[in-house]
Structures are given as structure tokens and as C-alpha cells.
Enzyme design. Structure first.
Site, PDB file in Angstrom:
ATOM      1  N   ARG A   1     -17.607   2.260   3.471  1.00 20.77           N
ATOM      2  CA  ARG A   1     -16.958   2.731   4.694  1.00 20.77           C
ATOM      3  C   ARG A   1     -17.131   4.256   4.735  1.00 20.77           C
ATOM      4  O   ARG A   1     -16.888   4.902   3.700  1.00 20.77           O
ATOM      5  CB  ARG A   1     -15.462   2.408   4.591  1.00 20.77           C
ATOM      6  CG  ARG A   1     -14.957   1.437   5.624  1.00 20.77           C
ATOM      7  CD  ARG A   1     -13.558   0.998   5.312  1.00 20.77           C
ATOM      8  NE  ARG A   1     -12.542   2.036   5.516  1.00 20.77           N
ATOM      9  CZ  ARG A   1     -11.231   1.832   5.447  1.00 20.77           C
ATOM     10  NH1 ARG A   1     -10.780   0.628   5.194  1.00 20.77           N
ATOM     11  NH2 ARG A   1     -10.370   2.798   5.637  1.00 20.77           N
TER      12      ARG A   1
ATOM     13  N   ARG B   1       2.646   6.934  10.451  1.00 21.57           N
ATOM     14  CA  ARG B   1       1.975   7.817   9.493  1.00 21.57           C
ATOM     15  C   ARG B   1       2.360   9.278   9.694  1.00 21.57           C
ATOM     16  O   ARG B   1       1.895  10.134   8.956  1.00 21.57           O
ATOM     17  CB  ARG B   1       0.478   7.691   9.683  1.00 21.57           C
ATOM     18  CG  ARG B   1      -0.245   7.067   8.501  1.00 21.57           C
ATOM     19  CD  ARG B   1      -1.651   6.863   8.943  1.00 21.57           C
ATOM     20  NE  ARG B   1      -2.642   6.749   7.957  1.00 21.57           N
ATOM     21  CZ  ARG B   1      -3.295   5.609   7.731  1.00 21.57           C
ATOM     22  NH1 ARG B   1      -2.938   4.499   8.309  1.00 21.57           N
ATOM     23  NH2 ARG B   1      -4.313   5.619   6.903  1.00 21.57           N
TER      24      ARG B   1
ATOM     25  N   LYS C   1      -1.979  -1.871   0.662  1.00 25.23           N
ATOM     26  CA  LYS C   1      -1.113  -2.332   1.757  1.00 25.23           C
ATOM     27  C   LYS C   1      -1.774  -3.471   2.550  1.00 25.23           C
ATOM     28  O   LYS C   1      -1.137  -4.460   2.862  1.00 25.23           O
ATOM     29  CB  LYS C   1      -0.803  -1.185   2.748  1.00 25.23           C
ATOM     30  CG  LYS C   1      -0.137   0.018   2.145  1.00 25.23           C
ATOM     31  CD  LYS C   1       0.227   1.026   3.222  1.00 25.23           C
ATOM     32  CE  LYS C   1      -0.949   1.599   3.985  1.00 25.23           C
ATOM     33  NZ  LYS C   1      -1.854   2.458   3.205  1.00 25.23           N
TER      34      LYS C   1
ATOM     35  N   ARG D   1     -15.015   1.196  -3.380  1.00 26.39           N
ATOM     36  CA  ARG D   1     -15.076   0.025  -2.493  1.00 26.39           C
ATOM     37  C   ARG D   1     -16.442  -0.079  -1.800  1.00 26.39           C
ATOM     38  O   ARG D   1     -16.957   0.897  -1.263  1.00 26.39           O
ATOM     39  CB  ARG D   1     -13.969   0.210  -1.448  1.00 26.39           C
ATOM     40  CG  ARG D   1     -13.711  -0.924  -0.543  1.00 26.39           C
ATOM     41  CD  ARG D   1     -12.304  -0.906  -0.029  1.00 26.39           C
ATOM     42  NE  ARG D   1     -11.906   0.313   0.678  1.00 26.39           N
ATOM     43  CZ  ARG D   1     -10.684   0.524   1.120  1.00 26.39           C
ATOM     44  NH1 ARG D   1      -9.733  -0.374   0.921  1.00 26.39           N
ATOM     45  NH2 ARG D   1     -10.377   1.636   1.751  1.00 26.39           N
TER      46      ARG D   1
ATOM     47  N   ARG E   1      -8.275  12.461   3.269  1.00 22.11           N
ATOM     48  CA  ARG E   1      -7.275  11.444   3.649  1.00 22.11           C
ATOM     49  C   ARG E   1      -6.031  11.586   2.774  1.00 22.11           C
ATOM     50  O   ARG E   1      -4.903  11.427   3.256  1.00 22.11           O
ATOM     51  CB  ARG E   1      -7.854  10.033   3.511  1.00 22.11           C
ATOM     52  CG  ARG E   1      -8.875   9.721   4.600  1.00 22.11           C
ATOM     53  CD  ARG E   1      -9.640   8.456   4.294  1.00 22.11           C
ATOM     54  NE  ARG E   1      -8.863   7.252   4.466  1.00 22.11           N
ATOM     55  CZ  ARG E   1      -9.185   6.066   3.947  1.00 22.11           C
ATOM     56  NH1 ARG E   1     -10.252   5.936   3.181  1.00 22.11           N
ATOM     57  NH2 ARG E   1      -8.434   5.017   4.167  1.00 22.11           N
TER      58      ARG E   1
HETATM   59  P1  AMP Z   1      -6.499   2.971   7.257  1.00 25.23           P
HETATM   60  O1  AMP Z   1      -7.497   1.857   7.262  1.00 25.23           O
HETATM   61  O2  AMP Z   1      -5.101   2.511   7.509  1.00 25.23           O
HETATM   62  O3  AMP Z   1      -6.608   3.856   6.037  1.00 25.23           O
HETATM   63  O4  AMP Z   1      -6.860   3.906   8.524  1.00 25.23           O
HETATM   64  C1  AMP Z   1      -8.146   4.465   8.684  1.00 25.23           C
HETATM   65  C2  AMP Z   1      -8.069   5.683   9.595  1.00 25.23           C
HETATM   66  O5  AMP Z   1      -7.546   5.304  10.888  1.00 25.23           O
HETATM   67  C3  AMP Z   1      -7.143   6.798   9.134  1.00 25.23           C
HETATM   68  O6  AMP Z   1      -7.750   7.654   8.174  1.00 25.23           O
HETATM   69  C4  AMP Z   1      -6.864   7.515  10.455  1.00 25.23           C
HETATM   70  O7  AMP Z   1      -7.977   8.299  10.869  1.00 25.23           O
HETATM   71  C5  AMP Z   1      -6.741   6.330  11.424  1.00 25.23           C
HETATM   72  N1  AMP Z   1      -5.336   5.845  11.510  1.00 25.23           N
HETATM   73  C6  AMP Z   1      -4.852   4.641  11.067  1.00 25.23           C
HETATM   74  N2  AMP Z   1      -3.545   4.523  11.304  1.00 25.23           N
HETATM   75  C7  AMP Z   1      -3.167   5.679  11.909  1.00 25.23           C
HETATM   76  C8  AMP Z   1      -1.922   6.176  12.392  1.00 25.23           C
HETATM   77  N3  AMP Z   1      -0.783   5.467  12.290  1.00 25.23           N
HETATM   78  N4  AMP Z   1      -1.914   7.411  12.968  1.00 25.23           N
HETATM   79  C9  AMP Z   1      -3.035   8.142  13.094  1.00 25.23           C
HETATM   80  N5  AMP Z   1      -4.245   7.742  12.643  1.00 25.23           N
HETATM   81  C10 AMP Z   1      -4.322   6.512  12.054  1.00 25.23           C
END
Ligand code: AMP
Length: 250
Positions: free
Chosen positions: A193, A113, A34, A160, A204
Site C-alpha cells: 500500500r 481521528r 483495529k 504488509r 502517519r
Molecule cells: P486507515 O486505513 O484507517 O489507516 O486510513 C488510511 C488513511 O485514510 C489515513 O492515513 C488518512 O489519510 C485517511 N483517513 C482514514 N480515516 C480518517 C479520518 N477519520 N479522518 C481523516 N482521515 C482519515
């Protein structure tokens, strides 16, 4: 991320077909690509990518937040693979959407989410339509789901790595460094990361299946929804995503 020459031809083509992209949601599991696609769309239509993951990572890594209750909570939640609270993310999104650069549209990446976040967003967008601010607020939201298999997600994410010195990115499965785990450019040991480790990534994915998969059904039911095959080569995914957006807006 710089846009490659073949991508710029694609982006120019798409940009000429759609002057006002409006609100676009990119849906998909962690590692579906994404973020990569959102950056290409951002370049094509000159609208911002709003990634809640990036916003939260900035907050998590902000030295000023390191000892605050909020900073500690965000760090612990992200590092465990769970979601931070709806209230916090919604406030961050609200603040970001208020900026002027969203007037022609924006790409939301990683939000909503949960079903609660999706309902909240529906409400905010309907309210914005009443208030009739930017052109984007007059357009309904469209959602594009990037579909990728569990095995590919696992490899893309747990493989990654990034050089902490020059920020060059690698993937241990698809695009490994020439030597062990050090950067080809400066020889610095590559970093992962914290939430890309296998244990956290599995969490996740569980979080995605239980809380985020229903969000996909929410937008599918609304109709302005498309699904694209995220297993294709990156350019082909971009073509499919852009074609879906142009079609959904026509
Ligand atoms: P991402 O880089 O989008 O995978 O986000 C990394 C982490 O940020 C996720 O595993 C969540 O802990 C937090 N996070 C990102 N977006 C959201 C969201 N919309 N709602 C809640 N937590 C989020």
C-alpha cells in the site's frame, strides 16, 4: 476475511452475551489491528464495520473520481500520510450511519481521528438519541483502545504486502512468502500500500501522536472506555476486546 474455527467459538460466546452491541469505537494507531478485530466483531454481532480508511480508499481508487478535484485531493492526502478534512470524513460517516444495517449497532474503525471529529460524533449521537430511531441510538458509545508498541506497529505496517492478483496478504517480518517478494499461489509480484512505506508510515504515526492521541483521552475521560494489549496473539486480542465490550455494556 473468513473467521477461523477457534474464533467462531469465541464469537458465538460473545454474541450470546450481548444482543445489542450499540455504537462501538475501536481506537489505536495505524497497524494496531483495529481492522482485523473489527471484522471479527462484525461477524460475531452481525453489525457493520465502518472503516473510514476503507471508504476513503474506495473513493481514492474509483476510476470515476481519478480526475476530479476531490479524487485527486484524497489521493494526495492519503499517500502523504496526513488526514483528509474533518468535513469530508464526517459527511461520509453521516451517510453511512444513515443506512438501516446500523440499527442494532456498528463498529467504527479509524474514526474519530481528531478531537473535532470526536466532538462532532458526540453531537450527532446525542441528536440521534433525541430522534430515537434504531435501538443502537439509545445506547451510549463505548470505546476500546488497542495498544501496540511502536516497533510492532512499524513491522506490521511496513512489512504488509498483498498479491494484486488473488488478494492474499503477507507480512515480510511475520509471514513472508516462500520466495522473495512473489505470491506463493500465483507467482505475481507482491504490492505494498503506498501509505505503508517507511517514510509515509512515520508521517502517519506523527499524525496519530499529534491529532489522534487526544481523542483517546477524550473517551477515557467519558468513562465508557477500555484499553487492551494488542501485542498478544490475535485470538487473545479478540478475547480481550470482546470481554471489554461485554463489560462496558453490562
Ligand atoms: P486507515 O486505513 O484507517 O489507516 O486510513 C488510511 C488513511 O485514510 C489515513 O492515513 C488518512 O489519510 C485517511 N483517513 C482514514 N480515516 C480518517 C479520518 N477519520 N479522518 C481523516 N482521515 C482519515
Amino acid at each position: 476475511m473468513p473467521v477461523a474455527p477457534q474464533e467462531s467459538a469465541l464469537t458465538e460466546h460473545a454474541a450470546s452475551h450481548l444482543a445489542t452491541p450499540g455504537p462501538i469505537l475501536l481506537l489505536g494507531a495505524p497497524g494496531a489491528g483495529k481492522g482485523t478485530q473489527a471484522k471479527i466483531l462484525m461477524a460475531a454481532w452481525s453489525v457493520p464495520q465502518i472503516s473510514t480508511g476503507d471508504i476513503l480508499r474506495n473513493l481514492r481508487n474509483d476510476p470515476a473520481q481519478a480526475s476530479t478535484q476531490l479524487g485527486k485531493q484524497v489521493r494526495a492526502t492519503m499517500d502523504s500520510g496526513k488526514l483528509v478534512s474533518d468535513a469530508l470524513v464526517e459527511q461520509l460517516v453521516l451517510d453511512r450511519l444513515a443506512k438501516k444495517d446500523t440499527a442494532r449497532g456498528y463498529i467504527l474503525d479509524g474514526f474519530p481521528r481528531t478531537l473535532a471529529q470526536a466532538t462532532w460524533l458526540d453531537y450527532q449521537l446525542a441528536r440521534q438519541q433525541d430522534l430515537a430511531s434504531g435501538i443502537a441510538s439509545q445506547l451510549p458509545v463505548i470505546a476500546v483502545m488497542v495498544q501496540v508498541s511502536y516497533t510492532t506497529l512499524m513491522r506490521r505496517t511496513t512489512g504488509r504486502r498483498m498479491c494484486p492478483s488473488c488478494s492474499r496478504t503477507y507480512n515480510m517480518f511475520f509471514q513472508p512468502p516462500q520466495q522473495d517478494t512473489v505470491c506463493d499461489v500465483d507467482g505475481v509480484v507482491l504490492a505494498q500500500r503506498p501509505d505503508d512505506s517507511e517514510v509515509v508510515f512515520a508521517e502517519r504515526l506523527r499524525t496519530y501522536d499529534s491529532l489522534t492521541a487526544p481523542v483517546v483521552e477524550h473517551y477515557r475521560a467519558q468513562g465508557r472506555f477500555a484499553e487492551v494489549d494488542g501485542e498478544q496473539a490475535m485470538d487473545a486480542v479478540t478475547t480481550s476486546v470482546m470481554a471489554a465490550i461485554v463489560r462496558l455494556r453490562s
